[in-house]
Design a protein around this motif. Structure first.
Motif, PDB file in Angstrom:
ATOM      1  N   THR A  58       0.831  -1.204   0.000  1.00 25.24           N
ATOM      2  CA  THR A  58       0.000   0.000   0.000  1.00 25.24           C
ATOM      3  C   THR A  58       0.866   1.255   0.000  1.00 25.24           C
ATOM      4  O   THR A  58       0.562   2.229  -0.708  1.00 25.24           O
ATOM      5  N   SER A  62       0.681   4.024  -2.810  1.00 29.41           N
ATOM      6  CA  SER A  62       0.324   5.402  -2.440  1.00 29.41           C
ATOM      7  C   SER A  62       1.336   6.383  -3.031  1.00 29.41           C
ATOM      8  O   SER A  62       0.973   7.480  -3.459  1.00 29.41           O
ATOM      9  N   THR A  65       0.644   7.055  -6.688  1.00 31.14           N
ATOM     10  CA  THR A  65      -0.564   7.775  -7.066  1.00 31.14           C
ATOM     11  C   THR A  65      -0.608   9.198  -6.524  1.00 31.14           C
ATOM     12  O   THR A  65      -1.627   9.876  -6.612  1.00 31.14           O
ATOM     13  N   GLY A  66       0.497   9.647  -5.933  1.00 29.17           N
ATOM     14  CA  GLY A  66       0.546  11.032  -5.475  1.00 29.17           C
ATOM     15  C   GLY A  66      -0.045  11.232  -4.102  1.00 29.17           C
ATOM     16  O   GLY A  66      -0.289  12.367  -3.694  1.00 29.17           O
ATOM     17  N   LEU A  67      -0.323  10.161  -3.367  1.00 30.14           N
ATOM     18  CA  LEU A  67      -0.937  10.309  -2.046  1.00 30.14           C
ATOM     19  C   LEU A  67       0.098  10.288  -0.921  1.00 30.14           C
ATOM     20  O   LEU A  67      -0.214  10.647   0.206  1.00 30.14           O
ATOM     21  N   ARG A  69       4.363  11.144  -0.242  1.00 25.49           N
ATOM     22  CA  ARG A  69       5.600  11.643  -0.851  1.00 25.49           C
ATOM     23  C   ARG A  69       6.757  10.732  -0.473  1.00 25.49           C
ATOM     24  O   ARG A  69       6.973  10.473   0.711  1.00 25.49           O
ATOM     25  N   PRO A  97      -7.853   3.360  -4.084  1.00 22.51           N
ATOM     26  CA  PRO A  97      -7.143   3.090  -2.834  1.00 22.51           C
ATOM     27  C   PRO A  97      -7.988   2.195  -1.945  1.00 22.51           C
ATOM     28  O   PRO A  97      -9.184   2.040  -2.184  1.00 22.51           O
TER      29      PRO A  97
ATOM     30  N   TRP B 358      -8.412  12.143  -0.857  1.00 20.05           N
ATOM     31  CA  TRP B 358      -7.659  11.461  -1.923  1.00 20.05           C
ATOM     32  C   TRP B 358      -8.230  11.786  -3.301  1.00 20.05           C
ATOM     33  O   TRP B 358      -7.491  11.846  -4.285  1.00 20.05           O
ATOM     34  N   LEU B 361      -6.692  14.942  -4.467  1.00 15.44           N
ATOM     35  CA  LEU B 361      -5.253  14.823  -4.726  1.00 15.44           C
ATOM     36  C   LEU B 361      -4.951  14.012  -5.980  1.00 15.44           C
ATOM     37  O   LEU B 361      -3.913  14.197  -6.605  1.00 15.44           O
ATOM     38  N   THR B 362      -5.840  13.071  -6.340  1.00 13.87           N
ATOM     39  CA  THR B 362      -5.549  12.266  -7.524  1.00 13.87           C
ATOM     40  C   THR B 362      -6.166  12.870  -8.787  1.00 13.87           C
ATOM     41  O   THR B 362      -6.022  12.306  -9.864  1.00 13.87           O
ATOM     42  N   PRO B 508       0.057  15.685   0.029  1.00  8.39           N
ATOM     43  CA  PRO B 508       0.274  14.375   0.644  1.00  8.39           C
ATOM     44  C   PRO B 508       0.488  14.465   2.160  1.00  8.39           C
ATOM     45  O   PRO B 508       0.017  13.607   2.901  1.00  8.39           O
ATOM     46  N   GLU B 509       1.181  15.521   2.606  1.00  7.33           N
ATOM     47  CA  GLU B 509       1.424  15.660   4.048  1.00  7.33           C
ATOM     48  C   GLU B 509       0.101  15.926   4.772  1.00  7.33           C
ATOM     49  O   GLU B 509      -0.148  15.411   5.861  1.00  7.33           O
ATOM     50  N   PHE B 511      -2.796  15.028   3.637  1.00  3.44           N
ATOM     51  CA  PHE B 511      -3.572  13.792   3.535  1.00  3.44           C
ATOM     52  C   PHE B 511      -3.186  12.815   4.650  1.00  3.44           C
ATOM     53  O   PHE B 511      -4.038  12.118   5.208  1.00  3.44           O
TER      54      PHE B 511
END
Lengths: 266, 519
Positions: A58, A62, A65-67, A69, A97, B358, B361-362, B508-509, B511
């Motif tokens: 996962t 993640s 998919t940009g979720l 970093r 997800p 999400w 963000l996607t 992302p942070e 999220f």
């Protein structure tokens, strides 16, 4: 790059990988969840990502998919760096997800319409695709039900619909078959197989080896944050009769359960 | 078994308390202690009217018992000994029921409640030993009633609370209690005056007629020398407790056999949403999509609609109740109060939506549309009603001096709030708890914003209003209105830009903060 076995007539695709991890690292506190992962998903492949719980599947997906970093390394979708050129990468990918919320007071059709318009698609196109997706995924009977009242399987299916809506070239799916009834699973399987036959690429994670064996032409085994094996299904399986056995061998796990418990059913 | 349950609760409480929320717990302790102390003091106070003391004590007892019943319901369930833990154990429901009831007596809140109820002993002691003795019995019975009623309330409301839809009901209850508490500052003096000057026998009859008033009623009868009459309400309390103890095991059995999601009720509660033509009013663009989604969330999510309801009720009722007691100078600011509360409640938009982030963000290029759409939706929901209330209430009160004050305040908060809600939502994201309820952290943030939003929005117009009013310069007061509009618009724009930039750069942070519910 290998071609989808058994499928002819797939147009020759450029040799750019659909998805490519290079030197990907992610640490949480002192723990390294993903440890220098290198992986290439050929275009047009049906790619299975398998590994024990907590292996980093996962986390890797993640980062793809940009979720999440990455701490180091790069992820590219059809050559576009997800973190340096996110817009181009996000245009090409559809994401499912695992266990993430949706705007749950909306109905399935409303969520799809919202997302389609958010992506800048024309309303007519969005409405037509949403209707088709709801029908194919057999969610049209629950037309006026808000997602909060959906079952787990229905949630999975509507999330898959959001991933398909904009016609992506790559699907990244985290545990798409978990908690799904056999009929819905068969529906999703058929849709994904059609998607690959049409030239799309699929990467999905799963615990179920039989499923991976049945669907995938490529597979990667991840354990303790590292890629332990990757390649065409036959190569990874090697001399083992099933992927299941190959997996246990590759991961170096020992199936427990034989010791102790002498009082149980004695 | 009672011992096992008490040990289990103590362990869970200790684990939960480790290292966190020590200041919150201390603050809560001080507040509860102050409340208990002041309730006790009500038993010592001098009352001009005969029997008024008992009326006041009966009212306060009602408040305490309400707290006992509503408390566990508000927190969702008994957070320590969840009934679900015992579903699969082969323990007869009757035994479990009695054990849980026993374990619930090991509760530190009883100490505070004892202090509060002891006001009845003090009140009785002034009329002699006999009334004091009746007071002691009344206090003990009130305490037992508190524990038993609280246990049964969780048993009755528990199944609905742990279902996703059922929490909606709990949210409404929480909202009502918050509203009552907010109104308390206006309502309590009003009630206290009515009760102490003996001008409302109906009200006195109601508070003494409720079970919470029976103890105080008995003390009053004993104080008046009617010992036999004093025994009647006490016997009533015993009977009520016995009845609750009797219904508890079957209620628990029913609760344990219900599915966690209360499926039998779910279907009847499911709402059908039909596509409405009104959405065509919104443009078929990313921005229009977000506005439409947000407006639907405001009307359908109980968490959101209840907060709007709180804002409306508190805003209108506070100013109206104050007006009823003779001072209409608060009326013009009812609309402003509504808008301020509506802004403070919605400073956690992203946290409340949780991991649904999400989707934003996607989706490529979605951040600006998301921020701006949320701003428009909040403005549409809070702005026009606030302005309408301001105009109506100011006109109704006939407070002509207040027009520039009310209008500039409303303009500044409606526009400034449009900027601040989304900005604060991005700067600090507080996810909801696992059962979908607001966490203490989220509530603290909302309460801070209750002060910060009006201060930030209203300072520039106030800088003109105050000197204008002090020097009697009307035109200066009226210049506050365009200044408020300009300042609000600036805040709106600043909020939009900063929030968009932060969401784009730190998606992302951010999220990571909301991808899991708060623990």
């Amino acid at each position: 790059m290998s071609r989808v076995p058994g499928v002819s007539g797939v147009p020759a695709l450029p040799a750019v990988p659909a998805l490519e991890f290079s030197g990907l690292v992610k640490r949480f506190g002192g723990q390294t969840a993903v440890d220098h992962v290198d992986l290439v998903v050929p275009p047009g492949s049906f790619f299975g990502l398998v590994g024990p719980n907590g292996a980093g599947k996962t986390t890797s997906l993640s980062m793809a998919t940009g979720l999440l970093r990455p701490d180091a390394g790069a992820v590219r979708i059809f050559g576009h760096d997800v973190w340096a050129d996110p817009v181009a990468a996000k245009e090409l990918v559809g994401v499912l997800p695992d266990g993430m919320a949706l705007p749950d007071r909306l109905t399935g059709r409303e969520v799809l319409t919202y997302l389609g318009l958010l992506r800048g698609m024309a309303r007519e196109v969005v409405e037509q695709r949403a209707a088709e997706l709801l029908a194919v995924l057999e969610l049209d009977a629950a037309e006026s039900t808000a997602i909060v009242d959906y079952s787990t399987g229905m949630r999975k299916k509507i999330t898959l619909a959001t991933a398909l809506l904009h016609g992506p070239r790559l699907l990244v799916l985290d545990e798409p078959f978990e908690a799904i009834d056999p009929v819905s699973a068969a529906t999703i399987r058929t849709i994904l197989q059609r998607f690959v036959r049409g030239g799309g690429s699929v990467v999905f994670s799963s615990h179920v080896m039989a499923l991976v064996e049945q669907l995938c032409d490529h597979v990667a085994v991840i354990a303790r944050g590292r890629v332990e094996a990757a390649g065409a299904l036959d190569d990874v399986r090697g001399e083992h009769p099933t992927l299941d056995e190959a997996f246990v061998h590759i991961v170096g796990a020992r199936a427990g359960g034989a010791e102790g418990l002498s009082w149980l059913a004695s | 078994m009672v011992g096992v349950l008490i040990g289990m609760r103590a362990l869970i409480l200790r684990k939960n308390a480790q290292g966190k929320r020590i200041w919150g717990t201390l603050a809560l302790l001080v507040v509860v202690l102050a409340l208990a102390g002041s309730t006790f003091a009500a038993g010592l106070a001098h009352y001009a009217q005969p029997g008024a003391g008992a009326d006041v004590l009966a009212t306060l007892s009602f408040g305490w018992l309400l707290g006992w019943v509503a408390g566990p319901v508000m927190t969702g369930d008994d957070a320590t000994l969840r009934l679900d833990y015992f579903k699969l154990l082969p323990i007869p429901p009757r035994k479990l029921a009695h054990a849980m009831l026993g374990a619930n007596f090991a509760n530190v809140s009883l100490v505070f409640s004892f202090l509060a109820f002891a006001g009845m002993i003090a009140y009785g002691a002034r009329s002699g030993a006999q009334a004091a003795l009746v007071g002691v019995v009344a206090v003990l019975l009130n305490l037992v009633l508190a524990v038993v009623a609280s246990t049964v309330a969780v048993g009755v409301l528990g199944p609905t609370i742990s279902s996703r839809r059922g929490r909606d009901f709990s949210s409404v209850l929480v909202a009502l209690v918050i509203t009552l508490l907010s109104l308390a500052s206006a309502v309590v003096p009003f009630l206290a005056r009515k009760l102490t000057d003996g001008s409302s026998p109906v009200l006195a009859g109601v508070v003494r007629g409720l079970p919470s008033g029976w103890g105080a009623d008995a003390v009053q009868s004993a104080a008046d020398g009617h010992t036999a009459t004093a025994l009647l309400p006490l016997a009533g309390l015993v009977a009520l407790i016995a009845a609750l103890v009797l219904v508890w095991p079957p209620l628990l059995a029913r609760r344990l056999t219900l599915s966690g999601r209360g499926s039998s009720r779910r279907t009847s509660r499911q709402k059908a949403y039909v596509a409405v033509g009104a959405r065509r009013l919104l443009p078929s663009t990313p921005l229009g999509a977000v506005i439409g989604k947000e407006l639907r969330m405001y009307s359908r999510s109980v968490l959101r609609s209840v907060q709007l309801m709180i804002a409306l009720l508190v805003g209108v009722l506070t100013s109206v109740i104050v007006a009823l007691s003779g001072s209409t100078s608060g009326l013009p600011f009812g609309g402003l109060l509504f808008t301020v509360i509506a802004a403070a409640c919605f400073t956690n938009l992203y946290g409340d939506d949780g991991s649904a982030l999400w989707l934003t963000l996607t989706t490529p290029h979605a951040e600006r549309a998301d921020v701006t759409g949320r701003q428009w939706a909040w403005f549409l929901v809070a702005g026009p009603p606030g302005l309408l209330l301001t105009v109506l209430l100011t006109a109704a009160g006939g407070q002509n001096w207040a027009w520039p004050w009310a209008l500039s305040g409303e303009a500044a908060v409606a526009l400034g709030g449009t900027g601040l809600t989304v900005l604060v939502s991005v700067l600090s994201m507080q996810p909801l708890s696992a059962d979908g309820g607001p966490t203490p952290g989220r509530q603290v943030k909302a309460h801070l914003m209750l002060v910060a939003v009006p201060v930030l929005c209203c300072l520039p117009p106030l800088a003109l209003l105050l000197p204008g009013a002090l020097t009697g310069t009307t035109w200066l007061e009226w210049t506050a209105v365009p200044v408020a509009l300009a300042w609000g618009a600036l805040l709106c724009r600043l909020g939009n830009r900063t929030a968009t930039r932060r969401l784009t750069a730190r998606g992302p942070e951010l999220f990571a903060l909301v991808r899991r519910p708060a623990s």
